[in-house]
Design an enzyme around this catalytic site. Structure first.
Site, short mmCIF file in Angstrom:
data_model
loop_
_atom_site.label_atom_id
_atom_site.label_comp_id
_atom_site.label_asym_id
_atom_site.label_seq_id
_atom_site.Cartn_x
_atom_site.Cartn_y
_atom_site.Cartn_z
N ASP A 152 34.00 37.19 61.81
CA ASP A 152 33.21 36.88 63.00
C ASP A 152 32.93 38.16 63.80
OD1 ASP A 152 33.79 33.85 62.61
OD2 ASP A 152 35.74 34.82 62.62
N HIS A 179 39.23 31.04 64.20
CA HIS A 179 38.13 31.26 63.25
C HIS A 179 37.47 29.89 63.08
CE1 HIS A 179 35.68 32.36 59.90
NE2 HIS A 179 36.27 31.51 59.11
P1 6V0 Z 1 35.74 28.06 45.72
O1 6V0 Z 1 34.65 28.87 45.09
O2 6V0 Z 1 35.76 26.59 45.55
O3 6V0 Z 1 37.13 28.68 45.21
C1 6V0 Z 1 38.36 28.08 45.41
C2 6V0 Z 1 39.22 28.41 44.23
O4 6V0 Z 1 40.53 27.92 44.47
C3 6V0 Z 1 38.74 27.78 42.92
O5 6V0 Z 1 38.62 28.77 41.91
C4 6V0 Z 1 39.83 26.76 42.59
O6 6V0 Z 1 40.02 26.58 41.20
C5 6V0 Z 1 41.04 27.41 43.25
N1 6V0 Z 1 42.12 26.47 43.52
C6 6V0 Z 1 42.05 25.23 44.05
N2 6V0 Z 1 43.27 24.68 44.12
C7 6V0 Z 1 44.13 25.61 43.66
C8 6V0 Z 1 45.54 25.64 43.48
N3 6V0 Z 1 46.30 24.59 43.79
N4 6V0 Z 1 46.10 26.75 42.98
C9 6V0 Z 1 45.35 27.81 42.63
N5 6V0 Z 1 44.01 27.86 42.78
C10 6V0 Z 1 43.41 26.76 43.28
O7 6V0 Z 1 35.80 28.32 47.28
P2 6V0 Z 1 35.36 29.66 48.05
O8 6V0 Z 1 35.87 30.82 47.28
O9 6V0 Z 1 33.94 29.58 48.43
O10 6V0 Z 1 36.20 29.50 49.41
C11 6V0 Z 1 37.60 29.62 49.40
C12 6V0 Z 1 38.15 29.39 50.79
O11 6V0 Z 1 37.77 30.47 51.65
C13 6V0 Z 1 37.61 28.11 51.47
O12 6V0 Z 1 38.67 27.48 52.15
C14 6V0 Z 1 36.58 28.65 52.45
O13 6V0 Z 1 36.38 27.77 53.52
C15 6V0 Z 1 37.28 29.93 52.86
N6 6V0 Z 1 36.46 30.91 53.56
C16 6V0 Z 1 37.08 31.61 54.52
C17 6V0 Z 1 36.40 32.55 55.27
C18 6V0 Z 1 37.13 33.29 56.35
O14 6V0 Z 1 36.52 33.97 57.18
N7 6V0 Z 1 38.43 33.21 56.39
C19 6V0 Z 1 35.04 32.80 55.01
C20 6V0 Z 1 34.42 32.13 54.00
C21 6V0 Z 1 35.09 31.11 53.21
#
Ligand code: 6V0
Length: 310
Positions: A152, A179
């Site tokens: 942010d 956040h």
């Molecule tokens: P995505 O592309 O769905 O990736 C998530 C990954 O986690 C996948 O590869 C899944 O297989 C894996 N996964 C799910 N469960 C498990 C488990 N039990 N053990 C191991 N791996 C697992 O999601 P994306 O990468 O887009 O987002 C990930 C997270 O980051 C989400 O919660 C978003 O909301 C968050 N973000 C946080 C931000 C921040 O500023 N902190 C910004 C953007 C996204």
């Protein structure tokens, strides 16, 4: 036992955020050893292979492989970006409960390996899950860092850089708080080369910029389904600050213990980051309006926390 030395990084959750983060790490030559862990092992395997084919063009060589939680044993940093995405009809709290369960299992497995390094948490809700990681791991608060308002704040600095035709690196401005929707810019401290920004913008313009930052994720998700490059660079920046013992102030998620008059909550505020994790929290001198907003943000987070910890 002292904190783990070396610069091995383990990523848990090689989805859009995680894989963008490790790509940034590789491009910046930040570590010698990188391990990818995901419940979807095929994805982690494919990412490791793909990344390895770029190493020859990276600034320094590194070992990249997919692995398991045992690999965390000698890791300096474990970054968690694993989690479930919000499904249609699901409330935000449903999502929190789901990710909380996932975190209990992940953090438990990481700790079973003998891990003695630093956690960096990006999964949303990032402040709540950083708090959960601190609780589940039993590690000192200095060694559990949330991504907080790193993204942010970067969004605000980008917009202000455009507004004043100045590189965002010369814009010193923070978003603090949750956040999430209760975050806010600390205009009273925002400056470019020491020159106050607040007095050069109308109240309306300041509000527009705050809203643009707050709602940026919604806009990006509307366009392409997810946001990942910005947060990936932010996570790489925190990783660099840790591994290079930088003592640099970054807006991250930390546990308050009296700062800003609050305790027992993870929230975004500037903090000095070094090889030990959070060296110290930087408590900004907020004006009365900002104090009120910060209190509201704390209340929001504590309201969610109360569902899980009495
Ligand atoms: P995505 O592309 O769905 O990736 C998530 C990954 O986690 C996948 O590869 C899944 O297989 C894996 N996964 C799910 N469960 C498990 C488990 N039990 N053990 C191991 N791996 C697992 O999601 P994306 O990468 O887009 O987002 C990930 C997270 O980051 C989400 O919660 C978003 O909301 C968050 N973000 C946080 C931000 C921040 O500023 N902190 C910004 C953007 C996204």
């Amino acid at each position: 036992m002292g904190i783990t030395v070396g610069n091995k990084v383990v990523l848990v959750g090689t989805g859009a955020v995680g894989s963008s983060y490790v790509y940034a790490l590789m491009n910046q030559g930040l570590c010698d050893e990188l391990v990818l862990v995901d419940v979807n092992q095929e994805k982690a395997k494919g990412d490791a292979m793909d990344l390895n084919h770029g190493v020859v063009y990276a600034p320094s060589t590194m070992t990249i492989k997919y692995g398991s939680y045992e690999d965390c044993q000698d890791a300096a940093i474990v970054v968690i970006s694993a989690g479930a995405a919000q499904k249609p009809g699901e409330t935000r709290l449903d999502l929190v409960s789901k990710n909380m369960k996932i975190f209990e299992s992940i953090v438990g497995d990481v700790m079973k390996s003998g891990f003695n390094g630093i956690f960096l948490v990006a999964t949303n809700p990032a402040d709540i899950l950083a708090y959960a990681t601190w609780k589940f791991s039993g590690l000192p608060k200095e060694r559990v860092i949330g991504s907080g308002t790193i993204l942010d704040s970067a969004r605000l600095r980008f917009l202000l850089g455009k507004e004043f035709n100045t590189a965002p690196t010369s814009v010193h401005a923070y978003i603090i708080g949750e956040h999430g929707d209760s975050q806010f810019p600390v205009w009273s401290a925002a400056n470019i080369s020491g020159v106050s920004i607040a007095s050069r913008l109308t109240d309306e313009r300041r509000e527009e910029l705050a809203v643009e930052v707050r709602d940026a994720a919604y806009k990006i998700i509307e366009s392409k389904g997810a946001t990942f490059y910005g947060i990936a660079m932010g996570l790489a920046r925190i990783t660099k600050a840790i591994l290079k013992n930088e003592q640099v102030a970054l807006p991250v998620g930390v546990l308050l213990e009296g700062e800003y008059g609050h305790q027992n909550v993870y929230i975004g505020t500037p903090a000095v980051i070094d090889r030990s994790g959070v060296k110290n929290i930087v408590e900004l001198d907020l004006d009365d309006v900002e104090k009120e907003k910060f209190n509201r943000s704390v209340d929001t987070l504590k309201g969610i926390q109360a569902h899980y910890w009495k």
